[in-house]
Scaffold this active site. Structure first.
Site, PDB file in Angstrom:
ATOM      1  N   GLU A 193       0.835  -1.217   0.000  1.00 23.66           N
ATOM      2  CA  GLU A 193       0.000   0.000   0.000  1.00 23.66           C
ATOM      3  C   GLU A 193       0.864   1.259   0.000  1.00 23.66           C
ATOM      4  OE1 GLU A 193      -2.786  -0.586   3.265  1.00 23.66           O
ATOM      5  OE2 GLU A 193      -4.092  -1.703   1.945  1.00 23.66           O
ATOM      6  N   GLU A 384      -5.178  -8.520  -1.113  1.00 22.85           N
ATOM      7  CA  GLU A 384      -5.893  -8.321   0.153  1.00 22.85           C
ATOM      8  C   GLU A 384      -7.353  -8.026  -0.139  1.00 22.85           C
ATOM      9  OE1 GLU A 384      -4.502  -5.609   3.163  1.00 22.85           O
ATOM     10  OE2 GLU A 384      -2.417  -5.989   2.621  1.00 22.85           O
TER      11      GLU A 384
END
Ligand code: BG6
Length: 486
Positions: A193, A384
């Site tokens: 991220e 994810e």
């Protein structure tokens, strides 16, 4: 007659995802140094002002944490003790039929302070054992090089990623692990991220509050250093492990316009561009024009050295991975400053919400996949996705998590729709395949797993592992390559 692909590809990588800082524990064993998340304490919900994951401590806060002045509940230090349970845990993943297991290497387990000349052999040996255990069952490790685990020393002594020296430390770490695990790991991710830097410069980049005069400037300078480091890692990976592939990783949040009012549509577009900025650089190989305006209006000047643009351009990633948990709604009435927070935005009345206020949007996953693929035409990997929920253990020890099964089923249905749309999808690793510590709130009680771990928010519990109903469900999904979702 045109043929539409209607099934998951034969080699589709089903699995599950984790990160060292939330999983391993043993924070002071095997020569490991402290990581940035090791100094973030647990704060009960009633007292919490913001997500732990987004908080940015100062030098003083870190010193107080190290001196034990803010208690002794630092959940990331204990994780779920995967360090001592990895064999048992990987055996359970194998029982579900995992083709891949996403984990991260804890950078301070390899270079405890980050700036050493020599790596820590005990740390390297630990991951040898973990990868061997995966390979024993035919599970491909999918390894994140950096998942919120920067050595704390690099934050306190160097000012984190805003300091250009950190690129060299990271590159050395990458070279060390690529060389060591070249026979064992063929799927790599650079920064988890990467856009988190814009929301929490500490977690994303080890940048402490007040360390620099201008936090925003420091965050974007740090980000530039990560782009260069990511390109260097990509180059090294290709040179040292020619049969490996390496991807970038984005927290993707699709922003819907609140209405068809052009102001709302523009707000959604601006938010979207800000989210795509990170992958635009890593996939296309250059800074997009639309960010010039943002930098100018926010008084951000990125210092680049000769060669930076070239390395970013030459070493783009092989695939794009992302986390997908929610979508948001954008309105023209929002302030520009809301841009940085991927959870910001308005409530979507068409969606349900999790116990943590995250809006559940399976169809948004199809939209997301299509948007990514339209933009880049490279393979995508959902690394994810999942539902953080409170689980109840029945008297007989069973855990009936139908809500989780429903959530995952609906998302898998949409993945299949996207495949029919022509999207190239490599794999799916739902987050927290085994319960672990929450990144955002430090809670243990926010659970994502197919496997339950007996531990509470205060570290009490046997650490015993047990199967939830979703365990057998996911086993069937994998065995049928996504056909049996009942
Ligand atoms: C992602 C992170 O943001 O979301 C993970 O990469 C994190 O580390 C996951 O755990 C879920 O967030 P949370 O706050 O529920 O743990």
């Amino acid at each position: 007659m045109v043929k539409v692909v209607t099934h998951f590809p034969e080699n589709f990588l089903w699995g599950g995802a984790t990160a060292a800082n939330q999983l391993e524990g043993a924070f002071d064993e095997g020569g490991k140094g402290l990581s940035v998340f090791d100094v973030i304490p647990f704060i009960p919900k009633e007292e919490r002002k913001e997500g732990i994951g987004l908080s940015v401590p100062s030098q003083k806060d870190v010193a107080e944490a190290l001196a034990g002045k803010i208690g002794d509940n630092f959940p990331k230090r204990r994780g779920i003790d995967f360090y001592h349970h990895y064999k048992e845990d990987i055996a359970l993943f194998a029982e579900m039929g995992f083709k891949t297991f996403r984990l991260s290497i804890s950078w301070p387990r390899i270079f405890p302070n980050g700036d050493e000349q020599e790596p820590n052999e005990a740390g390297l040996a630990f991951y040898d054992h973990v990868f061997d255990e995966c390979l024993k069952y035919g599970i491909e490790p999918l390894v994140t090089l950096s998942h919120y685990e920067m050595p704390l020393h690099l934050a306190t002594e160097y000012g984190g990623w805003a300091n250009r020296k950190v690129i060299a430390f990271f590159t050395k770490y990458c070279e060390t692990v690529f060389t060591r695990y070249k026979e064992k790991v063929h799927y790599w991710l650079t920064f988890n991220e990467i856009n988190v830097m814009a929301m929490s410069p500490f977690i994303g980049g080890g940048i402490l509050k007040g360390y620099y005069k201008n936090d925003k400037q420091a965050a974007f300078q740090g980000l530039h250093h990560q782009f260069v480091a990511s390109a260097q890692a990509t180059k090294l990976c290709h040179e040292l492990i020619p049969d490996a592939v390496i991807g970038c990783m984005l927290a993707r949040t699709e922003g819907y316009a609140e209405t068809c009012n052009p102001d709302d549509v523009q707000a959604a577009l601006t938010a979207d561009q800000f989210n795509f900025f990170f992958t635009d650089v890593q996939v296309r190989g250059y800074y997009p024009n639309y960010m010039d305006r943002y930098f100018a209006e926010n008084d951000i000047q990125i210092e680049m050295l000769p060669g930076d643009e070239e390395i970013i351009q030459l070493h783009t990633v092989d695939f794009l991975s992302f986390s997908y948990y929610m979508t948001t709604v954008k309105s023209g009435k929002e302030k520009e400053s809301d841009l940085g927070n991927f959870a910001s935005g308005r409530i979507n009345p068409y969606l349900e919400t999790s116990d943590w206020g995250w809006q559940i949007d399976p169809k948004g996953l199809r939209i997301t996949l299509n948007k990514f693929y339209d933009r880049y035409q490279i393979p995508l990997f959902i690394v994810e996705n999942g539902l953080g929920a409170y689980d109840k253990v029945e008297q007989d020890g069973t855990i009936h998590d139908n809500y989780r099964i429903d959530y995952l089923r609906q998302h898998i249905v949409q993945m299949k729709e996207a495949i029919k749309d022509g999207v190239e999808l490599m794999g799916y690793t739902p987050w927290g395949c085994i319960d672990l510590i929450s990144a955002g709130t430090n809670e243990m009680s926010k659970r994502y797993g197919f496997i339950y771990v007996d531990q509470d928010d205060y570290g009490k519990g046997t650490l015993n592992r047990s199967k939830k109903d979703s365990f057998e469900w996911y086993r069937k999904v994998i065995a049928s390559n996504g056909e049996d979702l009942t």
